[in-house]
Design a protein around this motif. Structure first.
Motif, PDB file in Angstrom:
ATOM      1  N   TYR A   1       2.132   1.968  -3.495  1.00  0.00           N
ATOM      2  CA  TYR A   1       1.084   2.544  -4.332  1.00  0.00           C
ATOM      3  C   TYR A   1       0.889   4.033  -4.019  1.00  0.00           C
ATOM      4  O   TYR A   1       0.651   4.842  -4.919  1.00  0.00           O
ATOM      5  CB  TYR A   1      -0.228   1.793  -4.133  1.00  0.00           C
ATOM      6  CG  TYR A   1      -0.337   0.538  -4.967  1.00  0.00           C
ATOM      7  CD1 TYR A   1      -0.516   0.610  -6.345  1.00  0.00           C
ATOM      8  CD2 TYR A   1      -0.262  -0.718  -4.369  1.00  0.00           C
ATOM      9  CE1 TYR A   1      -0.611  -0.544  -7.112  1.00  0.00           C
ATOM     10  CE2 TYR A   1      -0.355  -1.883  -5.123  1.00  0.00           C
ATOM     11  CZ  TYR A   1      -0.529  -1.792  -6.496  1.00  0.00           C
ATOM     12  OH  TYR A   1      -0.610  -2.932  -7.253  1.00  0.00           O
ATOM     13  N   ASN A   2       0.986   4.393  -2.748  1.00  0.00           N
ATOM     14  CA  ASN A   2       0.864   5.808  -2.376  1.00  0.00           C
ATOM     15  C   ASN A   2       1.998   6.639  -2.959  1.00  0.00           C
ATOM     16  O   ASN A   2       1.795   7.765  -3.440  1.00  0.00           O
ATOM     17  CB  ASN A   2       0.839   5.950  -0.858  1.00  0.00           C
ATOM     18  CG  ASN A   2      -0.432   5.394  -0.251  1.00  0.00           C
ATOM     19  OD1 ASN A   2      -1.470   5.301  -0.915  1.00  0.00           O
ATOM     20  ND2 ASN A   2      -0.368   5.000   1.018  1.00  0.00           N
TER      21      ASN A   2
ATOM     22  N   HIS B   1       0.826  -1.206   0.000  1.00  0.00           N
ATOM     23  CA  HIS B   1       0.000   0.000   0.000  1.00  0.00           C
ATOM     24  C   HIS B   1       0.861   1.258   0.000  1.00  0.00           C
ATOM     25  O   HIS B   1       0.528   2.261  -0.670  1.00  0.00           O
ATOM     26  CB  HIS B   1      -0.912  -0.011   1.224  1.00  0.00           C
ATOM     27  CG  HIS B   1      -1.870   1.143   1.266  1.00  0.00           C
ATOM     28  ND1 HIS B   1      -2.923   1.266   0.379  1.00  0.00           N
ATOM     29  CD2 HIS B   1      -1.923   2.236   2.084  1.00  0.00           C
ATOM     30  CE1 HIS B   1      -3.598   2.371   0.646  1.00  0.00           C
ATOM     31  NE2 HIS B   1      -3.010   2.985   1.673  1.00  0.00           N
TER      32      HIS B   1
END
Length: 322
Positions: free
Chosen positions: A220-221, A217
């Motif tokens: 992806y950020n 995650h």
């Protein structure tokens, strides 16, 4: 007696002063008309004006050097501090400054462009130094990023293209820094034409590469952050180029603002590589030493471990500080 007293009243004195000033203003207007006609004649004939000889006995003995307009004006009289002479002194000062230091043209006013900030020494020395340092950092960060992707994932076309584009951008940046726009305009613009498009291509390739290799995650950020910065950099570069070719001073000033904004975004984009470089180890340099053959390097370590040999675990070291 009454008539003589009436003649000496303050009202008559004021009327005489008004008439005297009116005559002076009339003569001044006629003189200004002659000056304007003479200047128009000089402009049409392209004849350089000849300054008039200094008058003998004039209290203004220090003539000023003629400005770009060719008119030679003397220094304004010293201001005595009275309110009645304030307006006249300011008018003389405006005329003198307008002649000696005329207002710059539209293309001369915009000195806040990145290139214009490094044309005269000592600014040109620092400009060249910063561009040379930036060239080295672009090459170094691009090379470490290339090796880090091979170490953690695998090599791909995007990775190789990003490395090649970064080194081309560094070549353009070194030309921009060492050939100032006022001294070597053609080479400076050639370097800028190489550095600006390739820098946009770098951020786009790295954004696509981050999205392609993202697994967590947080990754992806980071990819979303880089994508937004790439979009802002592209918009800033387009607006800067569009406004730069305009004649309006306001639009050229806006071009300078967007150019500085573009440079800041690109520098911040390179700063986001700290997320990946935080877990960099000595294996990264080994990848570069072996020419990108990280798979052979990993297989040899695995065979050594199976044979009971010593295990080498490379922990993050000072390389991550880069």
């Amino acid at each position: 007696m009454m008539e003589s007293a009436g003649a000496g009243t303050p009202g008559s004195g004021v009327e005489e002063r008004v008439q005297k000033h009116a005559v002076m203003l009339h003569h001044l207007g006629v003189a200004m008309d002659r000056v304007v006609q003479t200047m128009d004649c000089w402009e049409r004939q392209r004849v350089p004006p000849v300054p008039p000889p200094a008058q003998q006995g004039s209290p203004l003995l220090t003539p000023s050097a003629p400005g770009s307009s060719g008119i030679c004006l003397t220094l304004p009289k010293e201001y005595d501090g009275t309110a009645s002479h304030c307006q006249g002194f300011l008018l003389q000062l405006d005329l003198y400054l307008a002649t000696i230091h005329p207002a710059p043209l539209g293309h001369e006013r915009v000195s806040s462009l990145v290139s214009k900030c490094g044309t005269q020494p000592p600014e040109s020395c620092f400009f060249s130094l910063f561009c040379s340092t930036g060239c080295f950092m672009v090459m170094l960060i691009g090379l470490l990023r290339y090796a880090h992707i091979i170490e953690k994932h695998e090599n791909c076309v995007l990775n190789t293209a990003s490395l090649s584009t970064g080194w081309i951008c560094a070549a353009g940046l070194i030309m921009v820094g060492n050939f100032q726009v006022d001294n070597a305009k053609v080479l400076h613009y050639v370097g800028a034409g190489v550095a600006f498009p390739t820098s946009i291509l770098i951020v786009c390739l790295q954004s696509a590469l981050t999205h392609r290799l993202a697994k967590t995650h947080g990754e992806y950020n980071v990819g979303q952050l880089r994508l937004g910065m790439s979009l802002l950099a592209f918009i800033s570069l387009v607006l800067s180029g569009v406004f730069f070719i305009q004649e309006s001073f306001a639009l050229q000033h806006a071009s300078a603002i967007f150019e500085w904004l573009f440079c800041i975004i690109i520098m911040l984009f390179f700063g986001t590589f700290a997320f990946e470089f935080g877990d960099m180890s000595g294996d990264t340099l080994m990848v570069l030493a072996r020419g990108g053959g990280v798979q052979g390097f990993s297989n040899s370590d695995h065979k050594a471990e199976e044979a009971g040999g010593p295990k080498h675990h490379y922990q993050p070291d000072g390389i991550a500080m880069l």
